[in-house]
Scaffold this motif. Structure first.
Motif, PDB file in Angstrom:
ATOM      1  N   THR A 112       0.838  -1.199   0.000  1.00 32.14           N
ATOM      2  CA  THR A 112       0.000   0.000   0.000  1.00 32.14           C
ATOM      3  C   THR A 112       0.868   1.242   0.000  1.00 32.14           C
ATOM      4  OG1 THR A 112      -1.724  -1.191   1.206  1.00 32.14           O
ATOM      5  CG2 THR A 112      -1.794   1.216   1.267  1.00 32.14           C
ATOM      6  N   ALA A 115       2.494   1.661  -3.392  1.00 31.26           N
ATOM      7  CA  ALA A 115       1.513   2.106  -4.389  1.00 31.26           C
ATOM      8  C   ALA A 115       1.285   3.603  -4.285  1.00 31.26           C
ATOM      9  CB  ALA A 115       0.203   1.348  -4.207  1.00 31.26           C
ATOM     10  N   PHE A 119       2.185   5.796  -7.481  1.00 27.66           N
ATOM     11  CA  PHE A 119       1.042   6.303  -8.251  1.00 27.66           C
ATOM     12  C   PHE A 119       0.362   7.510  -7.623  1.00 27.66           C
ATOM     13  CE2 PHE A 119       1.332   1.691  -9.102  1.00 27.66           C
ATOM     14  CZ  PHE A 119       1.629   1.751 -10.448  1.00 27.66           C
ATOM     15  N   ASN A 123      -4.868   7.266  -5.321  1.00 30.33           N
ATOM     16  CA  ASN A 123      -5.060   6.559  -6.587  1.00 30.33           C
ATOM     17  C   ASN A 123      -5.047   5.057  -6.307  1.00 30.33           C
ATOM     18  OD1 ASN A 123      -5.153   8.898  -8.179  1.00 30.33           O
ATOM     19  ND2 ASN A 123      -2.925   9.012  -8.221  1.00 30.33           N
ATOM     20  N   VAL A 125      -4.988   1.282  -6.407  1.00 30.45           N
ATOM     21  CA  VAL A 125      -4.569   0.248  -7.355  1.00 30.45           C
ATOM     22  C   VAL A 125      -5.500  -0.953  -7.224  1.00 30.45           C
ATOM     23  CG1 VAL A 125      -2.715  -1.331  -8.011  1.00 30.45           C
ATOM     24  CG2 VAL A 125      -2.173   1.008  -7.310  1.00 30.45           C
ATOM     25  N   MET A 129      -6.203  -4.518  -9.874  1.00 31.70           N
ATOM     26  CA  MET A 129      -5.240  -3.742 -10.664  1.00 31.70           C
ATOM     27  C   MET A 129      -5.789  -3.340 -12.031  1.00 31.70           C
ATOM     28  SD  MET A 129      -1.538  -5.488  -9.719  1.00 31.70           S
ATOM     29  CE  MET A 129      -1.987  -7.152 -10.168  1.00 31.70           C
ATOM     30  N   PHE A 131      -6.714  -0.223 -12.776  1.00 29.46           N
ATOM     31  CA  PHE A 131      -6.298   1.157 -13.051  1.00 29.46           C
ATOM     32  C   PHE A 131      -7.404   1.923 -13.788  1.00 29.46           C
ATOM     33  CE2 PHE A 131      -2.213  -0.843 -12.289  1.00 29.46           C
ATOM     34  CZ  PHE A 131      -1.501   0.123 -11.604  1.00 29.46           C
ATOM     35  N   PHE A 146       5.555   7.118 -11.915  1.00 24.28           N
ATOM     36  CA  PHE A 146       5.968   5.733 -11.667  1.00 24.28           C
ATOM     37  C   PHE A 146       7.461   5.569 -11.945  1.00 24.28           C
ATOM     38  CE2 PHE A 146       6.871   1.446 -13.156  1.00 24.28           C
ATOM     39  CZ  PHE A 146       6.267   0.654 -12.198  1.00 24.28           C
ATOM     40  N   TRP A 168       2.338  -4.456 -11.069  1.00 25.90           N
ATOM     41  CA  TRP A 168       1.672  -3.162 -11.288  1.00 25.90           C
ATOM     42  C   TRP A 168       2.009  -2.591 -12.661  1.00 25.90           C
ATOM     43  CZ3 TRP A 168       3.377  -1.175  -5.844  1.00 25.90           C
ATOM     44  CH2 TRP A 168       2.454  -1.610  -4.892  1.00 25.90           C
ATOM     45  N   LEU A 172      -0.549  -1.684 -15.575  1.00 24.93           N
ATOM     46  CA  LEU A 172      -0.637  -0.334 -16.135  1.00 24.93           C
ATOM     47  C   LEU A 172      -0.496  -0.375 -17.658  1.00 24.93           C
ATOM     48  CD1 LEU A 172      -0.795   2.721 -15.754  1.00 24.93           C
ATOM     49  CD2 LEU A 172       1.688   2.740 -15.363  1.00 24.93           C
ATOM     50  N   ARG A 175      -3.714  -1.377 -19.114  1.00 24.49           N
ATOM     51  CA  ARG A 175      -4.646  -0.241 -19.120  1.00 24.49           C
ATOM     52  C   ARG A 175      -4.318   0.709 -20.275  1.00 24.49           C
ATOM     53  NH1 ARG A 175      -9.635   1.593 -18.507  1.00 24.49           N
ATOM     54  NH2 ARG A 175      -9.681   3.814 -17.992  1.00 24.49           N
TER      55      ARG A 175
END
Length: 223
Positions: A112, A115, A119, A123, A125, A129, A131, A146, A168, A172, A175
Motif C-alpha cells: 500500500t 503504491a 502512483f 489513486n 490500485v 489492478m 487502473f 511511476f 503493477w 498499467l 490499461r
C-alpha cells in the motif's frame, strides 16, 4: 608365516572397514544433529528477524533436510533418527506457515505504501489492478511519476517489492492498451514509450542483482 600374514591382513582389512563404517555412521548422526539444531534455532528467532531473512533460512533448510534424509541410509533407517527428523519437520512447517503469513501481511502493508509512492496517494490500485482511474489525459503523468519514483528508490527495493512493482507495471501497460483506443495522443504515447525504454533495463538489472544478493546471503548463512 605366510599364512599368519594373510590372516593378519584380513584382520586389518576388517578393522579398517569397521572404522570406515563407524566414521560414516558418526557423520550421518552429525547431519541429523545439525538439522535438528538448525530447526530449533529458526524456531527461536523473533518474528521480525525470521521474516527479514526467510529466503536465506529456506535455502539453508533445504540443504540441511537433504543431508539429514540422506544420512538415514547410512544409519540403516534408524527409528530414533527418523523420529527426530519427523519432529523437526513438523516444527519447521509450523514456523514456515507463520513466517509466510507474516510476510504476506508485511507485503500487503508495504504494498500500500509503495503504491502511494509510485502512483500517488488516493489513486487506488486494488487487488484487481484495473487502473480504472487512468485515462488518456493523465496516463502520461502516471507513467512519469511511476518511473521517477522507481528510479529514485530502485536501490532500496527487495525482490518481493520488485515482484509487486512488475505486476503493477504490467497492469498499467494493459490499461494503456485500452486508453490508446480512447484517444491517447501520439505525442503522449511517444513520451510514454520513451519512459518505458528507460525503465525496462533498469528494472531488469535490479531484479538480477536482487536475486544474486539473495543467493549470496543463502551461501553465507550455509557456511
Amino acid at each position: 608365516m605366510k599364512r599368519f600374514n594373510l590372516a593378519l591382513g584380513a584382520v586389518l582389512i576388517a578393522a579398517g572397514l569397521t572404522s570406515c563404517k563407524d566414521e560414516k555412521k558418526e557423520m550421518a548422526n552429525n547431519h541429523v544433529d545439525h538439522y535438528v539444531v538448525f530447526v530449533d534455532s529458526v524456531n527461536n528467532l523473533d518474528a521480525a528477524e525470521r521474516s527479514a531473512n526467510w529466503a536465506a533460512i529456506e535455502a539453508e533448510y533445504q540443504q540441511r533436510i537433504a543431508e539429514a534424509e540422506a544420512a538415514l541410509n547410512d544409519l540403516n533407517n534408524d527409528a530414533e533418527a527418523q523420529k527426530r527428523i519427523d519432529e523437526s519437520k513438523s516444527k519447521y512447517e509450523g514456523v514456515k506457515m507463520q513466517a509466510e503469513n507474516d510476510a504476506k501481511a508485511s507485503m500487503e502493508s508495504t504494498g500500500t505504501g509503495m503504491a502511494d509512492m509510485l502512483f500517488g496517494p488516493g489513486n487506488v490500485v486494488g487487488d484487481d489492478m484495473t487502473f480504472s482511474w487512468v485515462n488518456k489525459d493523465n496516463i502520461l503523468s502516471v507513467y512519469q511519476k511511476f518511473y521517477e519514483t522507481f528510479d529514485a528508490n530502485k536501490d532500496t527495493y527487495s525482490r518481493q517489492d520488485l515482484d509487486k512493482i512488475k505486476a503493477w507495471y504490467e497492469a498499467l501497460d494493459a490499461r494503456k492498451n485500452t486508453v490508446e483506443k480512447e484517444g491517447l495522443s501520439s505525442e503522449d504515447n511517444g513520451k510514454i514509450a520513451s519512459l518505458k525504454l528507460k525503465f525496462a533495463p533498469k528494472f531488469k538489472w535490479e531484479r538480477m542483482t536482487a536475486k544474486s544478493d539473495e543467493n549470496q546471503e543463502a551461501k553465507e548463512k550455509a557456511n
